[in-house]
Design an enzyme around this catalytic site. Structure first.
Site, mmCIF file in Angstrom:
data_model
loop_
_atom_site.group_PDB
_atom_site.id
_atom_site.type_symbol
_atom_site.label_atom_id
_atom_site.label_comp_id
_atom_site.label_asym_id
_atom_site.label_seq_id
_atom_site.Cartn_x
_atom_site.Cartn_y
_atom_site.Cartn_z
ATOM 1 N N CYS A 152 -3.824 -1.084 -2.029
ATOM 2 C CA CYS A 152 -4.101 0.348 -2.241
ATOM 3 C C CYS A 152 -4.988 0.523 -3.477
ATOM 4 C CB CYS A 152 -2.777 1.061 -2.433
ATOM 5 S SG CYS A 152 -2.939 2.804 -2.788
ATOM 6 N N GLU A 178 -6.829 8.951 9.876
ATOM 7 C CA GLU A 178 -5.492 8.873 10.485
ATOM 8 C C GLU A 178 -5.460 9.621 11.819
ATOM 9 O OE1 GLU A 178 -2.152 9.262 7.931
ATOM 10 O OE2 GLU A 178 -2.911 7.661 6.655
ATOM 11 N N CYS A 230 -11.206 2.914 -0.716
ATOM 12 C CA CYS A 230 -9.933 3.450 -0.211
ATOM 13 C C CYS A 230 -9.599 2.669 1.055
ATOM 14 C CB CYS A 230 -10.095 4.935 0.100
ATOM 15 S SG CYS A 230 -8.672 5.659 0.925
ATOM 16 N N ASP A 269 0.855 -1.193 0.000
ATOM 17 C CA ASP A 269 0.000 0.000 0.000
ATOM 18 C C ASP A 269 0.888 1.240 0.000
ATOM 19 O OD1 ASP A 269 -2.353 1.604 0.378
ATOM 20 O OD2 ASP A 269 -1.830 1.797 2.485
ATOM 21 N N SER A 270 0.273 2.384 -0.245
ATOM 22 C CA SER A 270 0.996 3.652 -0.201
ATOM 23 C C SER A 270 1.436 3.996 1.226
ATOM 24 C CB SER A 270 0.092 4.765 -0.722
ATOM 25 O OG SER A 270 -1.112 4.789 0.020
ATOM 26 N N HIS A 289 -8.571 3.386 3.833
ATOM 27 C CA HIS A 289 -8.900 3.966 5.132
ATOM 28 C C HIS A 289 -10.385 3.846 5.500
ATOM 29 C CE1 HIS A 289 -4.966 5.564 4.501
ATOM 30 N NE2 HIS A 289 -5.002 6.331 5.566
HETATM 31 N N1 DGL Z 1 -4.065 3.836 0.104
HETATM 32 C C1 DGL Z 1 -4.752 4.866 -0.626
HETATM 33 C C2 DGL Z 1 -5.964 4.239 -1.356
HETATM 34 O O1 DGL Z 1 -6.478 3.203 -0.993
HETATM 35 C C3 DGL Z 1 -5.193 6.013 0.256
HETATM 36 C C4 DGL Z 1 -4.043 6.856 0.790
HETATM 37 C C5 DGL Z 1 -3.261 7.545 -0.319
HETATM 38 O O2 DGL Z 1 -3.763 8.511 -0.920
HETATM 39 O O3 DGL Z 1 -2.131 7.122 -0.565
HETATM 40 O O4 DGL Z 1 -6.417 4.801 -2.321
#
Ligand code: DGL
Length: 269
Positions: A76, A156, A188, A13-14, A190
């Site tokens: 992600c 977050e 997403c 993931d990012s 989150h």
């Molecule tokens: N992990 C990213 C997603 O699921 C969200 C956070 C980001 O913008 O890197 O799109």
């Protein structure tokens, strides 16, 4: 030397959000070893260009292939939206599962009126990836996407049941609810943490949690490839990140729902 079945699943993931996928995988496949990579030094991806995300994703995949993973999970949504094809080429024939394919299928299975909403980052929405994945199976479905970037920092911050988050979600959901969606994809990493709040704001709408649906598709793909780890023993979980920012462990453990023992920093760039 590990047998193919004992090799870990690589999840990436990012940043920290992909731990919602790890959590779902741990619950669905408790015997599997897992290696996680979160690009915490370069997060967020959701506002970056396709070329940059592809480049970062290739570096992450190379790193995970060096860890001898047996399958890859693109946790992600933003990476899956713009770099899924490149990642599959890079991975050779190895199973590669991603949150968008799994989420699209789950939304189609859930909808009764063929009106599906998707909330995601700006880059995911602009890529149109969810609509393409849904329309590939059902061209009749109406797909309404809405970029909801403010929800990422609110999660977050831990404001999972906060008035500010409630008002933000309410505002974002207005056009989707006006379109009479009966299913909403949490597109997403989150957003699964906001499930209780969103379900109150969108009562009667089925929420698709892509972490759970992806874990289900990983289980299916591993079974088909005869790669399920059947050996006993305590599974090994390793967490790699490109930076260990302030509060990383606190936020990470919130996403993961348990303590994170082995966190290591690696520099990919
Ligand atoms: N992990 C990213 C997603 O699921 C969200 C956070 C980001 O913008 O890197 O799109």
């Amino acid at each position: 030397m590990k047998s193919n079945k004992q090799r870990p699943i690589g999840v990436f993931d990012s940043g920290v959000g992909g731990l919602t996928n790890v959590r779902a995988l741990m619950e669905r496949l408790p015997m599997e070893n897992i290696v996680y990579f979160g690009d915490t030094a370069r997060v967020p991806y959701g506002t970056k260009s396709r070329a940059t995300i592809e480049n970062f994703a290739m570096q992450i995949v190379d790193f995970l292939l060096e860890q001898e993973v047996k399958a890859l999970v693109i946790a992600c949504n933003t990476i899956a939206a713009v770099a899924g094809q490149k990642i599959r080429q890079q991975a050779g024939g190895m199973p590669v599962l991603d949150v968008i394919s799994a989420g699209a299928q789950a939304a189609l299975a859930a909808t009764r009126n063929n009106r599906i909403g998707v909330i995601a980052t700006n880059t995911t929405v602009n890529s149109n990836a969810y609509a393409r994945a849904i329309h590939a199976s059902n061209s009749e479905a109406l797909v309404r996407t809405q970029a909801t970037p403010l929800l990422v920092p609110l999660v977050e911050e831990g404001w999972l049941d906060h008035e500010v988050t409630r008002l933000t979600a309410r505002e974002y959901l207005k056009p989707l609810l006006a379109d009479n969606i009966d299913t909403l994809v949490l597109g997403c990493t989150h957003y699964p943490l906001l499930k209780p709040l969103i379900s109150r704001e969108a009562s009667g709408v089925v929420l698709v949690d892509s972490a759970i649906t992806t874990a289900e598709s990983v289980a299916k793909a591993l079974a088909e490839a005869d790669l399920l780890n059947e050996g006993g023993g305590v599974p090994d979980y390793r967490f790699y990140v490109s930076d260990i920012p302030l509060r990383f462990r606190t936020i990470g453990e919130r996403f993961l729902g348990r303590s994170m023992d082995q966190i290591e920093m690696v520099n990919l760039g």
